[in-house]
Design an enzyme around this catalytic site. Structure first.
Site, PDB file in Angstrom:
ATOM      1  N   GLY A  54       0.813  -1.202   0.000  1.00 13.82           N
ATOM      2  CA  GLY A  54       0.000   0.000   0.000  1.00 13.82           C
ATOM      3  C   GLY A  54       0.848   1.254   0.000  1.00 13.82           C
ATOM      4  O   GLY A  54       1.949   1.287   0.559  1.00 13.82           O
ATOM      5  N   SER A  55       0.341   2.303  -0.641  1.00 16.70           N
ATOM      6  CA  SER A  55       1.011   3.600  -0.576  1.00 16.70           C
ATOM      7  C   SER A  55       0.782   4.216   0.805  1.00 16.70           C
ATOM      8  O   SER A  55       0.006   3.728   1.615  1.00 16.70           O
ATOM      9  CB  SER A  55       0.478   4.512  -1.675  1.00 16.70           C
ATOM     10  OG  SER A  55       0.768   3.980  -2.956  1.00 16.70           O
ATOM     11  N   HIS A  57       3.475   4.722   2.808  1.00 15.66           N
ATOM     12  CA  HIS A  57       4.650   4.338   3.597  1.00 15.66           C
ATOM     13  C   HIS A  57       5.944   4.870   2.975  1.00 15.66           C
ATOM     14  O   HIS A  57       7.023   4.401   3.309  1.00 15.66           O
ATOM     15  CB  HIS A  57       4.741   2.814   3.690  1.00 15.66           C
ATOM     16  CG  HIS A  57       3.511   2.160   4.212  1.00 15.66           C
ATOM     17  ND1 HIS A  57       2.983   2.462   5.448  1.00 15.66           N
ATOM     18  CD2 HIS A  57       2.690   1.225   3.656  1.00 15.66           C
ATOM     19  CE1 HIS A  57       1.891   1.734   5.641  1.00 15.66           C
ATOM     20  NE2 HIS A  57       1.692   0.986   4.570  1.00 15.66           N
ATOM     21  N   LYS A 105       5.570  -8.137   2.489  1.00 21.60           N
ATOM     22  CA  LYS A 105       5.348  -7.920   3.914  1.00 21.60           C
ATOM     23  C   LYS A 105       4.162  -8.766   4.368  1.00 21.60           C
ATOM     24  O   LYS A 105       3.190  -8.939   3.625  1.00 21.60           O
ATOM     25  CB  LYS A 105       5.073  -6.439   4.207  1.00 21.60           C
ATOM     26  CG  LYS A 105       6.190  -5.515   3.760  1.00 21.60           C
ATOM     27  CD  LYS A 105       5.986  -4.076   4.233  1.00 21.60           C
ATOM     28  CE  LYS A 105       4.669  -3.461   3.845  1.00 21.60           C
ATOM     29  NZ  LYS A 105       4.436  -3.444   2.371  1.00 21.60           N
ATOM     30  N   HIS A 219      -0.002   0.731   9.644  1.00 24.20           N
ATOM     31  CA  HIS A 219      -1.280   1.227   9.147  1.00 24.20           C
ATOM     32  C   HIS A 219      -2.110   1.834  10.267  1.00 24.20           C
ATOM     33  O   HIS A 219      -3.298   2.118  10.077  1.00 24.20           O
ATOM     34  CB  HIS A 219      -2.083   0.094   8.501  1.00 24.20           C
ATOM     35  CG  HIS A 219      -1.352  -0.652   7.448  1.00 24.20           C
ATOM     36  ND1 HIS A 219      -0.624  -1.783   7.725  1.00 24.20           N
ATOM     37  CD2 HIS A 219      -1.221  -0.413   6.120  1.00 24.20           C
ATOM     38  CE1 HIS A 219      -0.077  -2.230   6.604  1.00 24.20           C
ATOM     39  NE2 HIS A 219      -0.414  -1.420   5.621  1.00 24.20           N
TER      40      HIS A 219
END
Length: 333
Positions: A54-55, A57, A105, A219
């Protein structure tokens, strides 16, 4: 919500266009599906190392694409796994004929989507292997995972296997090295504030002014405990002690110490915490031989930090020190 965005629905696409503009000649960015690849890919005869997630990070993973690290990264929506077709598209752009190593991950969506892509690629005759990083000592299971989460250890994993692949190591060697890094890496993080996902528009959780979350995920997942706010000494102890006892790390060990900002913690505070961690390790007879300090795996604007320790040997040290040229890491070139 105050953010430097236009339409929250377009934030990832807009950021990728900016990334491409900032690094011409180094990166090649495609939008449908979204893939960031090194500009000279595919490199014939080289194992291609591909990751993603996911963006939100950043610089993980797109900032680690380039010689000596990743061949391609698949950026999903904010805090959302990339899709199998993104992974397939990335592999098609960077497959140099020596096999593919997928670095994943340990989050349920990431694992499922990368595994689906790997099955489809294998059916097409691609030699593909998957490694899963699960270095977070804070929890065994969470809302997002079965087992431990993959967090800060992703950075040394991508650097070390990327360097080996760049030097011509075969797929078996890259997979073995990845396993060594995963087995010897532990991390833990904490938060002072929550991140705000652009399309949600409000913080992921709330903390009182005198509280901190210990063991937070990248997250905004809950950690081990919510505790009274401690000073820097107390925060470092709360992160370091569980890491040291988990592997466990012992006197005489040589380590890489990675002190990471979750996005909103300034370097002034980060270096302060890193210095405390180094002193604590020296007291235990653990030799810090390599360091990394900065915002390298973040959670949007979350205030907080994480510590990652990798137990080193001569082989891992060689590949960590090897040249790298990416938007976020560069040395030796």
């Amino acid at each position: 919500m105050k953010k430097i965005v236009n339409d929250p629905a377009d934030v990832v696409a807009d950021a990728l266009r900016g990334l491409a503009a900032a690094h011409p000649g180094l990166l090649r960015v495609t939008e449908d599906p979204a893939v960031v690849a090194r500009a000279d890919a595919p490199v014939r005869g080289k194992v291609a190392v591909v990751s993603g997630g996911g963006s939100g990070h950043e610089p993980l993973h797109t900032g680690f694409v380039g010689p000596g690290m990743l061949d391609a990264a698949c950026p999903g929506a904010v805090f959302t796994s990339p899709t199998p077709d993104q992974v397939q598209a990335a592999v098609s752009q960077v497959d140099g004929g020596a096999g593919i190593l997928l670095v994943v991950k340990n989050y349920t969506g990431d694992v499922l989507n990368f595994e689906t892509a790997a099955e489809l690629l294998a059916a097409d005759g691609v030699d593909v292997r998957t490694v899963v990083i699960d270095d977070d000592v804070a929890v065994q299971d969470s809302l997002y995972t079965a087992g431990r989460r993959g967090v800060g250890g992703t950075v040394p994993l991508e650097k070390i296997v990327g360097a080996a692949a760049e030097a011509g190591a075969d797929l078996d060697t890259c997979e073995r090295l990845a396993g060594t890094v995963i087995a010897n890496t532990r991390s833990m993080g904490m938060a002072l504030t929550a991140p705000t996902v652009p399309h949600v528009g409000e913080p992921s959780f709330t903390l009182a002014g005198d509280e901190m979350e210990v063991g937070i995920g990248i997250h905004g997942e809950p950690g081990r405990r919510r505790a009274a706010l401690a000073d820097a000494n107390g925060i470092v102890t709360a992160l370091l002690d569980p890491i040291l006892s988990d592997l466990p790390f012992t006197e005489g060990d040589r380590v890489l110490l990675f002190t990471n900002s979750m996005g909103g913690t300034p370097l002034l505070e980060l270096y302060l915490a890193h210095g405390i961690a180094e002193r604590r390790l020296a007291e235990r007879g653990i030799a810090v031989e390599r360091r990394l300090v900065g915002p390298f795996i973040t959670s949007l604007e979350m205030q907080g930090m994480s510590l990652t320790m990798l137990r080193l040997d001569d082989e891992l040290l060689r590949w960590w020190d090897a040249p790298v040229h990416t938007p976020a890491l560069r040395w030796g070139l």
